[in-house]
Design a protein around this motif. Structure first.
Motif, short mmCIF file in Angstrom:
data_model
loop_
_atom_site.label_atom_id
_atom_site.label_comp_id
_atom_site.label_asym_id
_atom_site.label_seq_id
_atom_site.Cartn_x
_atom_site.Cartn_y
_atom_site.Cartn_z
N LEU A 11 2.50 10.01 -7.04
CA LEU A 11 1.03 10.06 -7.08
C LEU A 11 0.44 9.07 -6.07
O LEU A 11 -0.54 9.38 -5.39
CB LEU A 11 0.52 9.76 -8.49
N LEU A 14 0.82 10.52 -2.62
CA LEU A 14 -0.14 11.62 -2.42
C LEU A 14 -1.52 11.05 -2.07
O LEU A 14 -2.20 11.54 -1.17
CB LEU A 14 -0.23 12.45 -3.71
N ALA A 15 -1.93 10.00 -2.78
CA ALA A 15 -3.27 9.42 -2.62
C ALA A 15 -3.43 8.64 -1.32
O ALA A 15 -4.55 8.43 -0.85
CB ALA A 15 -3.59 8.52 -3.80
N SER A 16 -2.33 8.22 -0.70
CA SER A 16 -2.39 7.36 0.48
C SER A 16 -2.91 8.12 1.71
O SER A 16 -3.04 9.34 1.70
CB SER A 16 -1.00 6.81 0.79
N ALA A 17 -3.16 7.36 2.78
CA ALA A 17 -3.64 7.96 4.04
C ALA A 17 -2.53 8.70 4.77
O ALA A 17 -2.80 9.42 5.73
CB ALA A 17 -4.23 6.88 4.93
N ALA A 18 -1.28 8.54 4.34
CA ALA A 18 -0.18 9.28 4.98
C ALA A 18 -0.45 10.78 4.77
O ALA A 18 -0.78 11.19 3.66
CB ALA A 18 1.15 8.89 4.36
N GLY A 23 -1.62 18.78 0.27
CA GLY A 23 -1.96 19.88 -0.62
C GLY A 23 -0.83 20.89 -0.82
O GLY A 23 -0.70 21.46 -1.91
N ALA A 26 1.62 19.42 -3.31
CA ALA A 26 0.96 19.42 -4.62
C ALA A 26 0.96 20.84 -5.20
O ALA A 26 1.14 21.02 -6.41
CB ALA A 26 -0.47 18.88 -4.50
N LEU A 163 -4.77 27.61 0.86
CA LEU A 163 -5.52 26.74 1.76
C LEU A 163 -4.60 26.13 2.82
O LEU A 163 -4.99 25.97 3.98
CB LEU A 163 -6.23 25.64 0.96
N LEU B 33 -2.92 14.64 -10.01
CA LEU B 33 -2.63 15.17 -8.67
C LEU B 33 -3.94 15.47 -7.93
O LEU B 33 -4.09 15.18 -6.75
CB LEU B 33 -1.81 16.46 -8.76
N GLY B 36 -5.49 12.29 -6.86
CA GLY B 36 -4.74 11.75 -5.72
C GLY B 36 -5.12 12.44 -4.42
O GLY B 36 -5.24 11.79 -3.38
N LEU B 37 -5.31 13.77 -4.48
CA LEU B 37 -5.71 14.51 -3.27
C LEU B 37 -7.11 14.11 -2.80
O LEU B 37 -7.37 14.00 -1.60
CB LEU B 37 -5.64 16.02 -3.52
N SER B 39 -8.44 11.17 -3.26
CA SER B 39 -8.25 9.85 -2.64
C SER B 39 -7.68 9.98 -1.23
O SER B 39 -8.11 9.27 -0.32
CB SER B 39 -7.30 8.99 -3.49
N MET B 40 -6.74 10.92 -1.05
CA MET B 40 -6.16 11.11 0.27
C MET B 40 -7.23 11.52 1.28
O MET B 40 -7.28 10.99 2.40
CB MET B 40 -5.04 12.16 0.24
N ASN B 43 -9.14 8.46 2.08
CA ASN B 43 -8.35 7.54 2.91
C ASN B 43 -8.19 8.04 4.34
O ASN B 43 -7.96 7.23 5.25
CB ASN B 43 -6.98 7.30 2.26
N LEU B 44 -8.30 9.35 4.55
CA LEU B 44 -8.21 9.92 5.90
C LEU B 44 -9.60 9.97 6.57
O LEU B 44 -9.74 10.48 7.68
CB LEU B 44 -7.59 11.31 5.86
N GLU B 66 -9.78 6.88 -7.71
CA GLU B 66 -8.65 6.04 -8.13
C GLU B 66 -8.76 5.64 -9.61
O GLU B 66 -7.75 5.56 -10.31
CB GLU B 66 -8.54 4.81 -7.22
N ARG B 69 -7.69 8.68 -11.50
CA ARG B 69 -6.24 8.86 -11.39
C ARG B 69 -5.52 7.92 -12.35
O ARG B 69 -4.57 8.33 -13.03
CB ARG B 69 -5.78 8.61 -9.95
N ASP B 146 -7.47 19.87 1.49
CA ASP B 146 -6.91 19.11 0.37
C ASP B 146 -7.95 18.89 -0.73
O ASP B 146 -7.59 18.79 -1.91
CB ASP B 146 -6.34 17.77 0.87
#
Lengths: 209, 209
Positions: A11, A14-18, A23, A26, A163, B33, B36-37, B39-40, B43-44, B66, B69, B146
């Motif tokens: 989790l 998934l939430a990070s900027a990576a 999607g 997920a 998507l 999940l 988390g998406l 947040s992603m 973060n992007l 967050e 989550r 996402d």
């Protein structure tokens, strides 16, 4: 392998900027959760005297659900790999016209693969929702709500996968390939939606009984 | 704690004949999940020059996603606990009339808690899909799909939670409490469905732009 990480770590990643997991992964995980719930309904039905008449059917559904779960678990990782390939192609040097051409070829090839993986995820979700419908109809009434939850999750998996397909398809230069992906996923989404609706109706009916 | 197990182990435990984790925990995980998406996507988006005008909004969405989550991650475990309490009450001795009365009281109290946890899961999913709508509208177009996947997963989480609520509500002797649970979840499902639809429309529009 992402599935070897803890649920909490997954989790967080998934939430990070990576950009991966995203999607598509997920979507595959939602499908794997749906398959797991179908298996649970089967496991709570087989071997029970009251459900002896559907024992063979439920064993067959269980075997198929476990195959789908295995495949979807693999697709969680696969989606991350193909996405990385797209990004790597996108970052290839493009100073000379030769470099630009080879970058373009690599990128277009990567896009095909990156659209094909979520298409496989959606196809698996379609199989899972069909199994959820059958499990809802025949499985232990005590666990029938879990078949309904499986249908909702499989639908979400297919929608999220669609998507991911579109993200890749819209950059494709091969219009016929793009159209094939779009018409395929549209048919899958319609069928998954229909089956999820059917499952929910069966669940409602059997919960009231 | 289930979230400390690997994703693979968690899927195996879900698929097993053990009654927990079940649909309620899967609902909470789908919601986590989705959060988390969201947040992603945030973060992007934050820190990018092109999205400077929505920086404050996206930071606020990130903080809320967050929090959701974290709460949904906790509810994965909480659903297993309250289900176990229902099962324990159900298995209390009932040979004397006193035992039957105390068993009935314990069971009814456990059902209230076991319906309340998926109601909290559904409420969190409603918050997440609202955040997904905002992230889809303002977030990095590159990651907008996402936000759409998040909306699908939050809807699945709320639907799966509603089935867990119904399983417990149908055994309640307190008709008013049962009715309150049902009317609350019906309103949540309608709102989550509306917001998921809105998010998908925004995603489609921004992907084409």
């Amino acid at each position: 392998m992402l599935v070897e990480h803890s649920v909490q770590e997954m989790l967080n990643e998934l939430a990070s900027a990576a950009p991966t997991p995203g999607g598509g992964s997920a979507a595959a995980l939602a499908g794997a959760l749906a398959a797991g719930l179908v298996s649970m309904v089967c496991n709570l039905t087989v071997g029970k005297r009251r459900y002896r008449s559907v024992e063979a059917d439920m064993r067959s559904i269980l075997g198929q659900a476990e195959s789908c779960r295995e495949r979807l678990t693999w697709l969680i990782q696969r989606d991350m790999e193909v996405y990385s390939t797209v990004m790597a192609a996108y970052r290839l040097p493009s100073t000379s016209s030769e470099e630009r051409l080879s970058r373009q070829l690599a990128w277009q090839a990567a896009l095909q693969e990156a659209a094909d993986v979520p298409l496989q995820i959606a196809e698996c979700c379609q199989n899972v929702v069909q199994l959820a419908t059958d499990a809802a109809r025949m499985g232990n009434t005590w666990a029938v709500s879990d078949a309904g939850a499986a249908a909702s999750l499989a639908l979400a998996g297919a929608q999220a996968a669609s998507l991911s397909i579109e993200v890749n398809v819209r950059s494709m230069e091969d219009g016929a390939a793009a159209e094939a992906f779009r018409s395929r996923i549209e048919r899958i989404l319609a069928e998954v939606g229909r089956l999820a609706h059917e499952t929910h109706a069966i669940v409602e009916e059997r919960m009231e009984a």
